[in-house]
Design a protein around this motif. Sequence first.
Motif, mmCIF file in Angstrom:
data_model
loop_
_atom_site.group_PDB
_atom_site.id
_atom_site.type_symbol
_atom_site.label_atom_id
_atom_site.label_comp_id
_atom_site.label_asym_id
_atom_site.label_seq_id
_atom_site.Cartn_x
_atom_site.Cartn_y
_atom_site.Cartn_z
ATOM 1 N N ALA A 202 0.833 -1.198 0.000
ATOM 2 C CA ALA A 202 0.000 0.000 0.000
ATOM 3 C C ALA A 202 0.870 1.253 0.000
ATOM 4 C CB ALA A 202 -0.915 0.013 1.222
ATOM 5 N N ALA A 203 0.383 2.302 -0.640
ATOM 6 C CA ALA A 203 1.009 3.624 -0.564
ATOM 7 C C ALA A 203 0.354 4.360 0.595
ATOM 8 C CB ALA A 203 0.819 4.388 -1.869
ATOM 9 N N ILE A 204 1.112 4.659 1.621
ATOM 10 C CA ILE A 204 0.561 5.252 2.831
ATOM 11 C C ILE A 204 1.633 6.092 3.515
ATOM 12 C CG2 ILE A 204 1.138 3.157 4.152
ATOM 13 C CD1 ILE A 204 -1.373 3.684 5.855
ATOM 14 N N GLU A 205 1.241 7.217 4.069
ATOM 15 C CA GLU A 205 2.188 8.093 4.754
ATOM 16 C C GLU A 205 2.564 7.502 6.116
ATOM 17 O OE1 GLU A 205 3.676 10.860 3.622
ATOM 18 O OE2 GLU A 205 2.712 10.490 1.680
ATOM 19 N N ARG A 206 3.797 7.796 6.530
ATOM 20 C CA ARG A 206 4.316 7.212 7.771
ATOM 21 C C ARG A 206 3.475 7.538 9.006
ATOM 22 N NH1 ARG A 206 8.758 8.439 11.479
ATOM 23 N NH2 ARG A 206 9.092 10.404 10.417
ATOM 24 N N PRO A 207 3.033 8.781 9.224
ATOM 25 C CA PRO A 207 2.235 9.044 10.428
ATOM 26 C C PRO A 207 0.946 8.236 10.490
ATOM 27 C CG PRO A 207 3.052 11.100 9.492
ATOM 28 C CD PRO A 207 3.333 10.025 8.488
ATOM 29 N N LEU A 208 0.282 8.083 9.345
ATOM 30 C CA LEU A 208 -0.943 7.296 9.322
ATOM 31 C C LEU A 208 -0.645 5.826 9.581
ATOM 32 C CD1 LEU A 208 -3.965 6.968 8.881
ATOM 33 C CD2 LEU A 208 -3.542 6.910 6.407
ATOM 34 N N LEU A 209 0.393 5.298 8.948
ATOM 35 C CA LEU A 209 0.761 3.897 9.164
ATOM 36 C C LEU A 209 1.081 3.656 10.629
ATOM 37 C CD1 LEU A 209 1.381 1.102 7.945
ATOM 38 C CD2 LEU A 209 3.736 1.884 7.604
#
Length: 406
Positions: A202-209
């Motif tokens: 998945a493409a996801i930003e670090r803070p959200l992950l």
Amino acid sequence: MKQCWEQVAGGVTAPRGFRAAAVRCGIRQAEGDDLALLVCDTQGAAAATFTTNRVAAAPVRWSRRTIRRGKVRAAVVNAGNANACTGARGLRDVEATAARAAEVLGLRPENFLVASTGIIGRYLPVEKLLEGLPRAASLLDPSIEAGDRFARAIMTTDTVVKQVALRCDLGRGSVTLGGATKGAGMIAPGMATTLSFLTTDAAIERPLLARLLRRAVAQTYNRISIDNHMSTNDTVLCLASGLADAPAVRDGSKAAERFEAALTELCRILAVKIVADGEGAKRLVRIEVVGAPTEAAAVAVGRAIADSPLCKCALHSGDPNWGRFVSAAGYACRRLDEARTKLYIGEVLAYAAGAPADAPISRLAEAMAGREVLLRLDLGLGKAAATVWTCDLSKEYVAINADYHT
């Protein structure tokens, strides 16, 4: 939420963009590989949780600092030695490991999370590890078989390989999540439990992950207990390559809800595999607490039963001595009211309104006789609920741990 995932073959290499390898370098006495590598082919997002034990192993101290830099894209893992309680030398050995891994893979030390599992209080034979890294790097491969070797190499007293992969429908495209974990003893709630490595394309930003991982861990790894002994090395790492043919997972979106559901399910499957493989255990026990005033109260009741040696011994023998389960709930929940409380073993009512139910002992014993046992406690105090997983306590557990050091 309607189920949005399905199980697929593989583990950490099931998502796009990941390669794994394992070799034997002689750190542990047992046969088999004991050094493993996991590499993400992109500089995607990474998130991790670690033990809350104040006695933290050198790899944990290193990795806590490294993950905050936001550059982690690989992991070096050894089995057979925890590199815990090893002072300044232990930390130097971790630094040397990361430096050598960076050299052979053309990366930087801050790109690596380092993890170790095994005996505590012995210095890591780091020379063996450093010699094994070039061989491991040369074997890096994206195949399912490579992921399987990775999962096997991180085992200690485990008797089965623990890995899983899920495909998640985000609504506009799908992503894959994979994972491998190890653990069979020294398992208690408190952060994660044991070593677990999760991957996704998945493409996801670090803070959200990071936020989604913390929530998933809280509901899964933090809800299992084998012996209520928190490890010095607990680590859960999640790497995201961003290579799936799907739009990015954005905060607040339906895709984020679906991804979180799949991530939590991935963690739940792996966490339950740990308990099912508890050292010497023959029963997997699911404790469902409902009707609690708060979720925290439900968790506390579940943990009290899961951690009680008396309850665990009854579970081992299949003895429907349900008074142990009820009394554990009583000291865990100050608001417990016997008149409102009900206990089910499987689907059989054992206790209600402060007195034994009408079920014959034979029916209760039958409900406790299988490989999997369900205890359901209804406190009748509210709408909150929680599930905790544990196993029985056996003579084999005592034997394994009495002789572990020698």
